[in-house]
Design a protein around this motif. Sequence first.
Motif, PDB file in Angstrom:
ATOM      1  N   VAL A  81      12.899   4.557   6.042  1.00  0.00           N
ATOM      2  CA  VAL A  81      12.871   4.471   7.493  1.00  0.00           C
ATOM      3  C   VAL A  81      13.297   3.073   7.913  1.00  0.00           C
ATOM      4  O   VAL A  81      12.803   2.081   7.390  1.00  0.00           O
ATOM      5  CB  VAL A  81      11.444   4.751   8.039  1.00  0.00           C
ATOM      6  CG1 VAL A  81      11.406   4.598   9.538  1.00  0.00           C
ATOM      7  CG2 VAL A  81      10.984   6.133   7.626  1.00  0.00           C
ATOM      8  N   GLY A  82      14.214   3.040   8.846  1.00  0.00           N
ATOM      9  CA  GLY A  82      14.598   1.771   9.453  1.00  0.00           C
ATOM     10  C   GLY A  82      14.318   1.862  10.934  1.00  0.00           C
ATOM     11  O   GLY A  82      14.826   2.754  11.606  1.00  0.00           O
ATOM     12  N   ILE A  83      13.485   0.986  11.438  1.00  0.00           N
ATOM     13  CA  ILE A  83      13.144   1.005  12.857  1.00  0.00           C
ATOM     14  C   ILE A  83      13.606  -0.303  13.475  1.00  0.00           C
ATOM     15  O   ILE A  83      13.163  -1.376  13.069  1.00  0.00           O
ATOM     16  CB  ILE A  83      11.621   1.184  13.061  1.00  0.00           C
ATOM     17  CG1 ILE A  83      11.146   2.493  12.436  1.00  0.00           C
ATOM     18  CG2 ILE A  83      11.285   1.155  14.554  1.00  0.00           C
ATOM     19  CD1 ILE A  83       9.652   2.692  12.475  1.00  0.00           C
ATOM     20  N   ASN A  84      14.523  -0.203  14.428  1.00  0.00           N
ATOM     21  CA  ASN A  84      14.965  -1.390  15.159  1.00  0.00           C
ATOM     22  C   ASN A  84      13.861  -1.801  16.120  1.00  0.00           C
ATOM     23  O   ASN A  84      13.502  -1.041  17.012  1.00  0.00           O
ATOM     24  CB  ASN A  84      16.220  -1.085  15.985  1.00  0.00           C
ATOM     25  CG  ASN A  84      17.479  -1.139  15.168  1.00  0.00           C
ATOM     26  OD1 ASN A  84      17.501  -1.737  14.102  1.00  0.00           O
ATOM     27  ND2 ASN A  84      18.516  -0.518  15.668  1.00  0.00           N
ATOM     28  N   GLU A 126       1.258  -2.048  15.399  1.00  0.00           N
ATOM     29  CA  GLU A 126       1.100  -0.800  16.146  1.00  0.00           C
ATOM     30  C   GLU A 126       2.187   0.203  15.766  1.00  0.00           C
ATOM     31  O   GLU A 126       1.907   1.392  15.566  1.00  0.00           O
ATOM     32  CB  GLU A 126       1.150  -1.084  17.649  1.00  0.00           C
ATOM     33  CG  GLU A 126       0.939   0.141  18.495  1.00  0.00           C
ATOM     34  CD  GLU A 126       0.962  -0.176  19.992  1.00  0.00           C
ATOM     35  OE1 GLU A 126       0.660   0.752  20.755  1.00  0.00           O
ATOM     36  OE2 GLU A 126       1.291  -1.314  20.395  1.00  0.00           O
ATOM     37  N   ILE A 127       3.406  -0.259  15.627  1.00  0.00           N
ATOM     38  CA  ILE A 127       4.511   0.621  15.231  1.00  0.00           C
ATOM     39  C   ILE A 127       4.262   1.171  13.827  1.00  0.00           C
ATOM     40  O   ILE A 127       4.457   2.359  13.570  1.00  0.00           O
ATOM     41  CB  ILE A 127       5.854  -0.124  15.312  1.00  0.00           C
ATOM     42  CG1 ILE A 127       6.185  -0.400  16.773  1.00  0.00           C
ATOM     43  CG2 ILE A 127       6.968   0.674  14.633  1.00  0.00           C
ATOM     44  CD1 ILE A 127       7.341  -1.327  16.976  1.00  0.00           C
ATOM     45  N   THR A 128       3.816   0.324  12.933  1.00  0.00           N
ATOM     46  CA  THR A 128       3.518   0.756  11.566  1.00  0.00           C
ATOM     47  C   THR A 128       2.424   1.820  11.572  1.00  0.00           C
ATOM     48  O   THR A 128       2.547   2.864  10.925  1.00  0.00           O
ATOM     49  CB  THR A 128       3.083  -0.445  10.701  1.00  0.00           C
ATOM     50  OG1 THR A 128       4.138  -1.407  10.702  1.00  0.00           O
ATOM     51  CG2 THR A 128       2.772  -0.025   9.283  1.00  0.00           C
ATOM     52  N   ARG A 165       0.928   7.438  10.918  1.00  0.00           N
ATOM     53  CA  ARG A 165       0.192   8.590  11.453  1.00  0.00           C
ATOM     54  C   ARG A 165       1.118   9.805  11.549  1.00  0.00           C
ATOM     55  O   ARG A 165       0.735  10.930  11.199  1.00  0.00           O
ATOM     56  CB  ARG A 165      -0.385   8.274  12.824  1.00  0.00           C
ATOM     57  CG  ARG A 165      -1.168   9.467  13.398  1.00  0.00           C
ATOM     58  CD  ARG A 165      -1.584   9.269  14.831  1.00  0.00           C
ATOM     59  NE  ARG A 165      -2.425   8.097  15.001  1.00  0.00           N
ATOM     60  CZ  ARG A 165      -2.627   7.503  16.168  1.00  0.00           C
ATOM     61  NH1 ARG A 165      -2.056   7.964  17.263  1.00  0.00           N
ATOM     62  NH2 ARG A 165      -3.396   6.446  16.255  1.00  0.00           N
ATOM     63  N   ALA A 166       2.351   9.594  12.017  1.00  0.00           N
ATOM     64  CA  ALA A 166       3.310  10.702  12.120  1.00  0.00           C
ATOM     65  C   ALA A 166       3.646  11.260  10.737  1.00  0.00           C
ATOM     66  O   ALA A 166       3.733  12.477  10.554  1.00  0.00           O
ATOM     67  CB  ALA A 166       4.580  10.235  12.828  1.00  0.00           C
ATOM     68  N   PHE A 167       3.813  10.379   9.745  1.00  0.00           N
ATOM     69  CA  PHE A 167       4.091  10.846   8.382  1.00  0.00           C
ATOM     70  C   PHE A 167       2.920  11.650   7.818  1.00  0.00           C
ATOM     71  O   PHE A 167       3.115  12.653   7.134  1.00  0.00           O
ATOM     72  CB  PHE A 167       4.428   9.685   7.447  1.00  0.00           C
ATOM     73  CG  PHE A 167       5.817   9.139   7.629  1.00  0.00           C
ATOM     74  CD1 PHE A 167       6.882   9.960   7.954  1.00  0.00           C
ATOM     75  CD2 PHE A 167       6.047   7.795   7.478  1.00  0.00           C
ATOM     76  CE1 PHE A 167       8.158   9.458   8.111  1.00  0.00           C
ATOM     77  CE2 PHE A 167       7.324   7.275   7.637  1.00  0.00           C
ATOM     78  CZ  PHE A 167       8.381   8.113   7.963  1.00  0.00           C
ATOM     79  N   ARG A 168       1.680  11.204   8.108  1.00  0.00           N
ATOM     80  CA  ARG A 168       0.511  11.959   7.644  1.00  0.00           C
ATOM     81  C   ARG A 168       0.481  13.350   8.266  1.00  0.00           C
ATOM     82  O   ARG A 168       0.169  14.335   7.603  1.00  0.00           O
ATOM     83  CB  ARG A 168      -0.780  11.197   7.955  1.00  0.00           C
ATOM     84  CG  ARG A 168      -1.077  10.080   6.963  1.00  0.00           C
ATOM     85  CD  ARG A 168      -2.480   9.523   7.126  1.00  0.00           C
ATOM     86  NE  ARG A 168      -2.675   8.821   8.375  1.00  0.00           N
ATOM     87  CZ  ARG A 168      -2.367   7.544   8.586  1.00  0.00           C
ATOM     88  NH1 ARG A 168      -1.845   6.828   7.613  1.00  0.00           N
ATOM     89  NH2 ARG A 168      -2.581   6.986   9.752  1.00  0.00           N
ATOM     90  N   ARG A 169       0.839  13.441   9.549  1.00  0.00           N
ATOM     91  CA  ARG A 169       0.883  14.744  10.227  1.00  0.00           C
ATOM     92  C   ARG A 169       1.930  15.642   9.567  1.00  0.00           C
ATOM     93  O   ARG A 169       1.677  16.815   9.301  1.00  0.00           O
ATOM     94  CB  ARG A 169       1.211  14.559  11.708  1.00  0.00           C
ATOM     95  CG  ARG A 169       1.316  15.860  12.467  1.00  0.00           C
ATOM     96  CD  ARG A 169       1.728  15.636  13.944  1.00  0.00           C
ATOM     97  NE  ARG A 169       2.118  16.882  14.522  1.00  0.00           N
ATOM     98  CZ  ARG A 169       3.344  17.407  14.460  1.00  0.00           C
ATOM     99  NH1 ARG A 169       4.302  16.782  13.840  1.00  0.00           N
ATOM    100  NH2 ARG A 169       3.616  18.569  15.023  1.00  0.00           N
ATOM    101  N   LEU A 170       3.104  15.090   9.287  1.00  0.00           N
ATOM    102  CA  LEU A 170       4.158  15.876   8.641  1.00  0.00           C
ATOM    103  C   LEU A 170       3.734  16.328   7.251  1.00  0.00           C
ATOM    104  O   LEU A 170       3.970  17.477   6.863  1.00  0.00           O
ATOM    105  CB  LEU A 170       5.448  15.062   8.568  1.00  0.00           C
ATOM    106  CG  LEU A 170       6.111  14.761   9.901  1.00  0.00           C
ATOM    107  CD1 LEU A 170       7.280  13.805   9.705  1.00  0.00           C
ATOM    108  CD2 LEU A 170       6.548  16.029  10.608  1.00  0.00           C
ATOM    109  N   GLN A 171       3.105  15.425   6.503  1.00  0.00           N
ATOM    110  CA  GLN A 171       2.641  15.777   5.156  1.00  0.00           C
ATOM    111  C   GLN A 171       1.622  16.919   5.231  1.00  0.00           C
ATOM    112  O   GLN A 171       1.665  17.852   4.439  1.00  0.00           O
ATOM    113  CB  GLN A 171       2.028  14.560   4.472  1.00  0.00           C
ATOM    114  CG  GLN A 171       1.532  14.866   3.068  1.00  0.00           C
ATOM    115  CD  GLN A 171       0.838  13.686   2.436  1.00  0.00           C
ATOM    116  OE1 GLN A 171       0.497  12.713   3.092  1.00  0.00           O
ATOM    117  NE2 GLN A 171       0.622  13.760   1.141  1.00  0.00           N
ATOM    118  N   ALA A 172       0.719  16.858   6.201  1.00  0.00           N
ATOM    119  CA  ALA A 172      -0.287  17.917   6.351  1.00  0.00           C
ATOM    120  C   ALA A 172       0.381  19.252   6.680  1.00  0.00           C
ATOM    121  O   ALA A 172      -0.007  20.293   6.143  1.00  0.00           O
ATOM    122  CB  ALA A 172      -1.292  17.540   7.441  1.00  0.00           C
ATOM    123  N   LEU A 173       1.398  19.240   7.528  1.00  0.00           N
ATOM    124  CA  LEU A 173       2.110  20.480   7.853  1.00  0.00           C
ATOM    125  C   LEU A 173       2.770  21.079   6.615  1.00  0.00           C
ATOM    126  O   LEU A 173       2.732  22.290   6.403  1.00  0.00           O
ATOM    127  CB  LEU A 173       3.155  20.237   8.939  1.00  0.00           C
ATOM    128  CG  LEU A 173       2.611  20.009  10.350  1.00  0.00           C
ATOM    129  CD1 LEU A 173       3.725  19.555  11.283  1.00  0.00           C
ATOM    130  CD2 LEU A 173       1.947  21.268  10.875  1.00  0.00           C
TER     131      LEU A 173
END
Length: 132
Positions: free
Chosen positions: A13-16, A47-49, A54-62
């Motif tokens: 992931v690259g976040i500008n 905060e961004i991290t 959190r979003a990755f954890r949600r995706l992993q759970a799905l």
Amino acid sequence: VEQYQPETVVIGVGINIDNRPDSLDSSLTGHTIGVAELAERSVLLDEITRLTLRAFRRLQALVEQENFSEIVADINTRWGEARPVQLTLNSRPEPLNGYFCGVDPEGRLSFTDNLGTAHILEASHVALLREV
């Protein structure tokens, strides 16, 4: 460096945050944006991290709950209509130009090349997808 294995997912992931890649490469103008340009307030890296993880954890759970179709539907809805991309495949050095058409229920990339030929590509075959 992680190597592909069927039971392993490698996410890069690259976040500008506040850099301007288009200032060094004019071909990126209109294709990149930084979080600082979007945010109404100053956003801290911590905060961004936290939000990204959190979003990755949600995706992993799905995925663990076998709800991958929910992820696919979200990807395809957010991407919208087919858009021009450049694909680099692991099996060939020169990139392919065409259109990203979405992700199928098995997570394969749907791509139509500039000649109009449709391709379904396994994720493990794609080294890089770049919107152009």
